[in-house]
Design an enzyme around this catalytic site. Structure first.
Site, PDB file in Angstrom:
ATOM      1  N   SER A 194      -0.808  -3.262   1.897  1.00 48.87           N
ATOM      2  CA  SER A 194       0.606  -2.929   1.990  1.00 48.87           C
ATOM      3  C   SER A 194       1.471  -4.087   1.493  1.00 48.87           C
ATOM      4  O   SER A 194       1.401  -4.453   0.326  1.00 48.87           O
ATOM      5  CB  SER A 194       0.946  -2.527   3.435  1.00 48.87           C
ATOM      6  OG  SER A 194       2.202  -1.899   3.504  1.00 48.87           O
ATOM      7  N   GLU A 204      -1.340   2.821  -4.496  1.00 49.74           N
ATOM      8  CA  GLU A 204      -1.254   3.664  -3.303  1.00 49.74           C
ATOM      9  C   GLU A 204       0.123   3.473  -2.692  1.00 49.74           C
ATOM     10  O   GLU A 204       0.829   2.537  -3.031  1.00 49.74           O
ATOM     11  CB  GLU A 204      -2.351   3.296  -2.296  1.00 49.74           C
ATOM     12  CG  GLU A 204      -2.285   1.839  -1.774  1.00 49.74           C
ATOM     13  CD  GLU A 204      -1.306   1.632  -0.632  1.00 49.74           C
ATOM     14  OE1 GLU A 204      -1.007   2.607   0.095  1.00 49.74           O
ATOM     15  OE2 GLU A 204      -0.819   0.500  -0.467  1.00 49.74           O
ATOM     16  N   HIS A 227      -3.164   3.746   2.988  1.00 48.15           N
ATOM     17  CA  HIS A 227      -2.852   3.753   4.421  1.00 48.15           C
ATOM     18  C   HIS A 227      -3.585   4.903   5.094  1.00 48.15           C
ATOM     19  O   HIS A 227      -2.986   5.833   5.644  1.00 48.15           O
ATOM     20  CB  HIS A 227      -1.339   3.850   4.621  1.00 48.15           C
ATOM     21  CG  HIS A 227      -0.603   2.606   4.235  1.00 48.15           C
ATOM     22  ND1 HIS A 227      -0.469   2.201   2.931  1.00 48.15           N
ATOM     23  CD2 HIS A 227       0.027   1.678   4.996  1.00 48.15           C
ATOM     24  CE1 HIS A 227       0.240   1.078   2.895  1.00 48.15           C
ATOM     25  NE2 HIS A 227       0.542   0.734   4.129  1.00 48.15           N
TER      26      HIS A 227
END
Length: 306
Positions: A104, A207, A277
């Protein structure tokens, strides 16, 4: 085999203390020595301590001598301190055997590190969202993490989705391509800065979380118009999760985005990489040379022993 894992917080404050405790306990249960940074649970506004605190935590992680420096969680906070991160110290630690792992917001540090030093870091779990899962972490994720610790990880294979243009590739491959990427929103935020790697002939993986398809397409469009995508050998899309479609979308979805992107490029756009995630995710060496092979709907990314 017991390994030394150093947990630190370079981004957002840890709000889910229960998940943090579960993650630490799980790593200990797996037989590892876990060292928690003195400021890992600090809080300053939305951050895990002020900027000085988090920069110091990154330095301690680099100085820890641990086998793995693992972030507690993502969130937000690294882009605002990219000009202060001790890249040389991190690179030296990596050469000494420390693997820096995260997901992230950690994408910002990984890409800046790649640009500044060329050092390889790992896209993978964080303590809270990975090892702190309730009731137990995902088996595949844990196996990939253990392979990293034992120096046994050689690659990742996955199945391409049916029904889009990626499954029309009968056979394709590339070799010795730099693997790079991570969270799409964070990566796009670095465009035009000194921290964006100018990778050519690479494999770009992406992502994101809580970004609806039109916003995903908007960010991909920025990468397209800036020429970043066309300079790669392949684009690999991971998992895009926790978003909501609305009646206004009228059928516009992630598949629409993938098909549109494929139509804009002369390189393969491969979907369904088990990374993002989500509980089930592989670990990926950002900055390493990889081989990527597609046969029908089967894709294999290999990097050997790093």
């Amino acid at each position: 085999m017991k390994k030394h894992i150093y947990i630190y917080s370079p981004s957002g404050a840890v709000r889910d203390k229960a998940a943090f405790r579960r993650g630490v306990k799980r790593l200990k249960t797996l037989g590892h020595e876990v060292e928690v940074d003195s400021d890992a649970l600090r809080s300053h506004m939305r951050f895990a301590g002020d900027d000085d605190t988090r920069v110091a935590a990154i330095q301690r992680a680099a100085d820890s001598g641990a086998d793995v420096a693992l972030i507690s969680r993502g969130g937000y906070g690294l882009t605002r301190i990219l000009d202060r991160i001790p890249y040389k110290a991190i690179s030296k630690a990596i050469k000494g055997g420390t693997h820096f792992v995260g997901i992230s917001d950690f994408t910002a540090l990984q890409l800046a590190l790649l640009k500044k030093t060329g050092a390889v870091s790992w896209a993978g779990p964080a303590v809270c969202e990975g090892f702190g899962a309730d009731p137990l972490p995902d088996d595949i994720m844990e196996d990939c993490f253990q392979d990293l610790l034992l120096g046994q990880g050689e690659g990742a294979g996955w199945r391409l989705p049916a029904g889009n243009r990626s499954d029309q590739i009968a056979e394709w491959g590339c070799s010795s391509a730099t693997l790079w990427g991570g969270n799409l929103a964070v990566l796009v935020s670095l465009l035009g800065t000194p921290y964006f790697p100018e990778v050519k002939g690479g494999v770009l993986f992406l992502e994101d979380v809580a970004e609806p398809p039109y916003r995903v397409e908007r960010m991909l469009t920025q990468l397209l118009h800036s020429g970043v995508l066309a300079r790669q050998k392949a684009i690999v899309l991971g998992q895009f999760t926790e978003y909501k479609l609305t009646p206004h979308d009228k059928g516009f979805n992630l598949r629409t985005v993938t098909q549109w992107l494929t139509s804009q490029l002369r390189i393969p756009v491969l979907s369904n990489l088990p990374f993002g995630h989500v509980p089930t995710k592989v670990l990926l060496p950002v900055g390493a040379k990889v081989d990527l092979v597609v046969q029908g709907r089967d894709a294999l990314m290999a990097w050997g022993h790093i």
